[in-house]
Design a protein around this motif. Structure first.
Motif, PDB file in Angstrom:
ATOM      1  N   UNK A  86      -2.380  -2.197  -3.531  1.00  0.00           N
ATOM      2  CA  UNK A  86      -3.137  -2.530  -2.314  1.00  0.00           C
ATOM      3  C   UNK A  86      -4.428  -1.735  -2.247  1.00  0.00           C
ATOM      4  N   UNK A  87      -4.380  -0.468  -2.631  1.00  0.00           N
ATOM      5  CA  UNK A  87      -5.589   0.366  -2.604  1.00  0.00           C
ATOM      6  C   UNK A  87      -6.604  -0.098  -3.646  1.00  0.00           C
ATOM      7  N   UNK A  88      -6.144  -0.606  -4.767  1.00  0.00           N
ATOM      8  CA  UNK A  88      -7.074  -1.153  -5.765  1.00  0.00           C
ATOM      9  C   UNK A  88      -7.829  -2.338  -5.165  1.00  0.00           C
ATOM     10  N   UNK A  89      -7.126  -3.200  -4.452  1.00  0.00           N
ATOM     11  CA  UNK A  89      -7.781  -4.344  -3.805  1.00  0.00           C
ATOM     12  C   UNK A  89      -8.727  -3.861  -2.706  1.00  0.00           C
ATOM     13  N   UNK A  90      -8.299  -2.872  -1.938  1.00  0.00           N
ATOM     14  CA  UNK A  90      -9.131  -2.351  -0.854  1.00  0.00           C
ATOM     15  C   UNK A  90     -10.422  -1.743  -1.393  1.00  0.00           C
TER      16      UNK A  90
END
Length: 165
Positions: A86-90
């Motif tokens: 999720x943090x990679x997408x964010x």
């Protein structure tokens, strides 16, 4: 074969050796990690239900991954890997000027938003499926690529929000 499942309305059905599914899910197609990835609802190799929605907002695709009834997918290690995903997408969203945090929540229902034109949908879905199967390499690679592009992403302890904003 119908089986009973305590705590959640049943009956549940066995599905090709995967964790038991609710009757409404038993006819869903099984998504193969290397098959084309298109919007729809699928059963994953790890026993989850994956929903890829066409973009409501043109800039983002929403992906939900439901592991209801499968405690093997709720380990601390897998929760941490899904959070990194999720943090990679964010990170791509922050780089593009979006003002929301990662749409993510630990537990049986995980919600992700992937910016259109950032991480390829197939690559993101394959990373999520790999986490289910215990391989965190694709997720860690996506996070490293994001940090190379956008700088360090925030850490899990930096004010997580469950539903993006």
């Amino acid at each position: 074969m119908a089986i009973e499942h305590n705590g959640i309305a049943g009956p549940y059905f066995e599905y090709d050796g995967l964790p038991a599914l609710h009757p409404v899910d038993k006819d869903l197609p099984l998504i193969h990690p290397y098959a084309p990835v298109t919007p729809g609802r699928y059963v994953t190799p790890g026993g989850g239900r994956l929903t890829i929605r066409p973009p409501e907002k043109p800039a983002h695709i929403r992906i939900t991954l439901d592991h209801l009834g499968c405690p093997a997918q709720l380990t601390d290690e897998k929760n941490a890997a899904f959070k990194r995903l999720a943090l990679a997408a964010e990170g791509h969203c922050v780089h593009a000027g979006c003002r929301h945090h990662a749409a993510y929540a630990d537990g049986v229902l995980r919600i992700f938003e992937v910016r259109t034109g950032s991480i390829a949908l197939a690559e993101f879905v394959r990373a999520a499926l790999a986490v289910e199967l215990g391989d965190f390499t694709p997720t860690d690679r996506l996070l490293q690529e994001t940090e190379a592009l956008a700088g360090p992403v925030r850490q899990a302890s930096e004010g997580d929000r469950a539903n993006g904003g």
